[in-house]
Design a protein around this motif. Structure first.
Motif, PDB file in Angstrom:
ATOM      1  N   VAL A  21       0.865  -1.179   0.000  1.00 44.28           N
ATOM      2  CA  VAL A  21       0.000   0.000   0.000  1.00 44.28           C
ATOM      3  C   VAL A  21       0.908   1.237   0.000  1.00 44.28           C
ATOM      4  N   ARG A  22       0.754   2.100  -0.977  1.00 48.88           N
ATOM      5  CA  ARG A  22       1.646   3.252  -1.160  1.00 48.88           C
ATOM      6  C   ARG A  22       3.111   2.799  -1.129  1.00 48.88           C
ATOM      7  N   PRO A  23       3.506   1.939  -2.056  1.00 49.77           N
ATOM      8  CA  PRO A  23       4.866   1.390  -2.042  1.00 49.77           C
ATOM      9  C   PRO A  23       5.959   2.441  -2.156  1.00 49.77           C
ATOM     10  N   GLU A  24       5.607   3.628  -2.649  1.00 48.36           N
ATOM     11  CA  GLU A  24       6.618   4.684  -2.761  1.00 48.36           C
ATOM     12  C   GLU A  24       6.991   5.278  -1.410  1.00 48.36           C
ATOM     13  N   LEU A  25       6.181   5.030  -0.393  1.00 46.18           N
ATOM     14  CA  LEU A  25       6.438   5.580   0.937  1.00 46.18           C
ATOM     15  C   LEU A  25       7.220   4.560   1.764  1.00 46.18           C
ATOM     16  N   PRO A  26       8.394   4.909   2.280  1.00 44.15           N
ATOM     17  CA  PRO A  26       9.194   3.952   3.058  1.00 44.15           C
ATOM     18  C   PRO A  26       8.418   3.417   4.266  1.00 44.15           C
ATOM     19  N   LEU A  27       8.702   2.173   4.611  1.00 47.98           N
ATOM     20  CA  LEU A  27       8.010   1.538   5.738  1.00 47.98           C
ATOM     21  C   LEU A  27       8.216   2.315   7.032  1.00 47.98           C
ATOM     22  N   ARG A  28       9.396   2.871   7.233  1.00 40.94           N
ATOM     23  CA  ARG A  28       9.644   3.611   8.461  1.00 40.94           C
ATOM     24  C   ARG A  28       8.741   4.839   8.550  1.00 40.94           C
ATOM     25  N   GLU A  29       8.455   5.462   7.402  1.00 40.19           N
ATOM     26  CA  GLU A  29       7.581   6.635   7.408  1.00 40.19           C
ATOM     27  C   GLU A  29       6.132   6.234   7.660  1.00 40.19           C
ATOM     28  N   LYS A  30       5.724   5.115   7.079  1.00 36.57           N
ATOM     29  CA  LYS A  30       4.377   4.612   7.359  1.00 36.57           C
ATOM     30  C   LYS A  30       4.237   4.306   8.849  1.00 36.57           C
ATOM     31  N   ALA A  31       5.228   3.607   9.384  1.00 39.69           N
ATOM     32  CA  ALA A  31       5.195   3.247  10.800  1.00 39.69           C
ATOM     33  C   ALA A  31       5.170   4.487  11.687  1.00 39.69           C
ATOM     34  N   ALA A  32       5.943   5.496  11.314  1.00 41.65           N
ATOM     35  CA  ALA A  32       5.983   6.727  12.104  1.00 41.65           C
ATOM     36  C   ALA A  32       4.614   7.386  12.154  1.00 41.65           C
ATOM     37  N   GLY A  33       3.925   7.413  11.022  1.00 35.51           N
ATOM     38  CA  GLY A  33       2.594   7.992  10.990  1.00 35.51           C
ATOM     39  C   GLY A  33       1.600   7.196  11.815  1.00 35.51           C
ATOM     40  N   LEU A  34       1.654   5.873  11.701  1.00 38.75           N
ATOM     41  CA  LEU A  34       0.750   5.010  12.470  1.00 38.75           C
ATOM     42  C   LEU A  34       0.972   5.185  13.974  1.00 38.75           C
ATOM     43  N   LEU A  35       2.233   5.234  14.378  1.00 37.62           N
ATOM     44  CA  LEU A  35       2.550   5.397  15.798  1.00 37.62           C
ATOM     45  C   LEU A  35       2.199   6.791  16.302  1.00 37.62           C
ATOM     46  N   ALA A  36       2.389   7.793  15.453  1.00 41.38           N
ATOM     47  CA  ALA A  36       2.037   9.159  15.850  1.00 41.38           C
ATOM     48  C   ALA A  36       0.548   9.293  16.114  1.00 41.38           C
TER      49      ALA A  36
END
Length: 225
Positions: A21-36
């Motif tokens: 899902v949104r492969p252009e977005l790094p996993l660390r950035e996805k995780a940061a948003g989810l945790l935020a």
């Protein structure tokens, strides 16, 4: 010597940090948003990330989850769960059997299993699982699933009889997560509806609040299990 204590699976919203899902977005950035947004349990699902990158990403995401006080589970890959120090693993229909995952990870790890009905939930408990992901509850486009949609009524029937905590999977989004929570389920798993949002953290906050409202309603009418 103290025996390590297995963490409990937090009740409520269960988010997936998915590389499809949104492969252009790094996993660390996805995780940061989810945790935020306040996510307390995250499953890291990496179906297209090469092995070395996957290990590096897993270590990074697991560390971020631990700093945030969130539980992190790795989808399918028991080896990555071990090497990254994740809290556990979630295995699906075609992944390593739960018994083998438990044997490799030990008694202190969380093990979740994808199931399609009550008998599979019972088998998962016998195999040493801590919880089950049950679905699809609704239709989903994130992952092609060769199983019929349960619907809320069919899902609720399994939740009431399941020997393990149940997390609803498949098509869960802001518009239906409160109804899902009202069945008395332990959690609701969300991928696309959170990750495709312009503001991932804000979407997670709304999803978590909606689940909590639905769960509170279930408790008030004696529907919580």
């Amino acid at each position: 010597m103290n025996t390590p204590v297995r963490p409990s699976l937090p009740r409520g919203l269960y988010v997936l940090c998915d590389d499809t899902v949104r492969p252009e977005l790094p996993l660390r950035e996805k995780a940061a948003g989810l945790l935020a947004g306040g996510a307390r349990v995250m499953q890291l699902r990496m179906k297209r990330t090469p092995p070395r990158e996957a290990l590096a990403a897993a270590r990074e995401v697991v560390a971020a989850c631990r700093r945030a006080g969130a539980v992190c589970l790795v989808n399918d890959r028991v080896d990555l769960a071990l090497l990254s120090g994740a809290h556990g693993v979630h295995v699906g229909d075609e992944d390593l059997p739960a018994e083998e995952a438990r044997a490799l990870l030990g008694p202190e790890a969380l093990v979740g299993v994808t199931v399609r009905g009550l008998e599979e939930a019972r088998a998962a408990r016998a195999a040493g699982a801590d919880y089950v992901g049950l679905g699809p509850v609704f239709g989903t486009t994130t992952k092609q699933v060769p199983a019929p949609v349960l619907g809320l009524e069919g899902f609720a029937a399994v939740v009431r009889a399941s020997p393990l905590p149940v997390v609803g999977i498949g098509g869960v989004k802001l518009e239906n997560i409160a109804s899902l929570a009202a069945t008395g389920t332990h959690g609701g798993a969300v991928a696309s509806d959170a990750l495709l949002a312009e503001d991932i953290a804000e979407r997670v906050r709304h999803l978590a609040a909606a689940f909590d409202r639905g769960a509170q309603g279930a408790s008030l009418v004696g529907g919580d299990v």
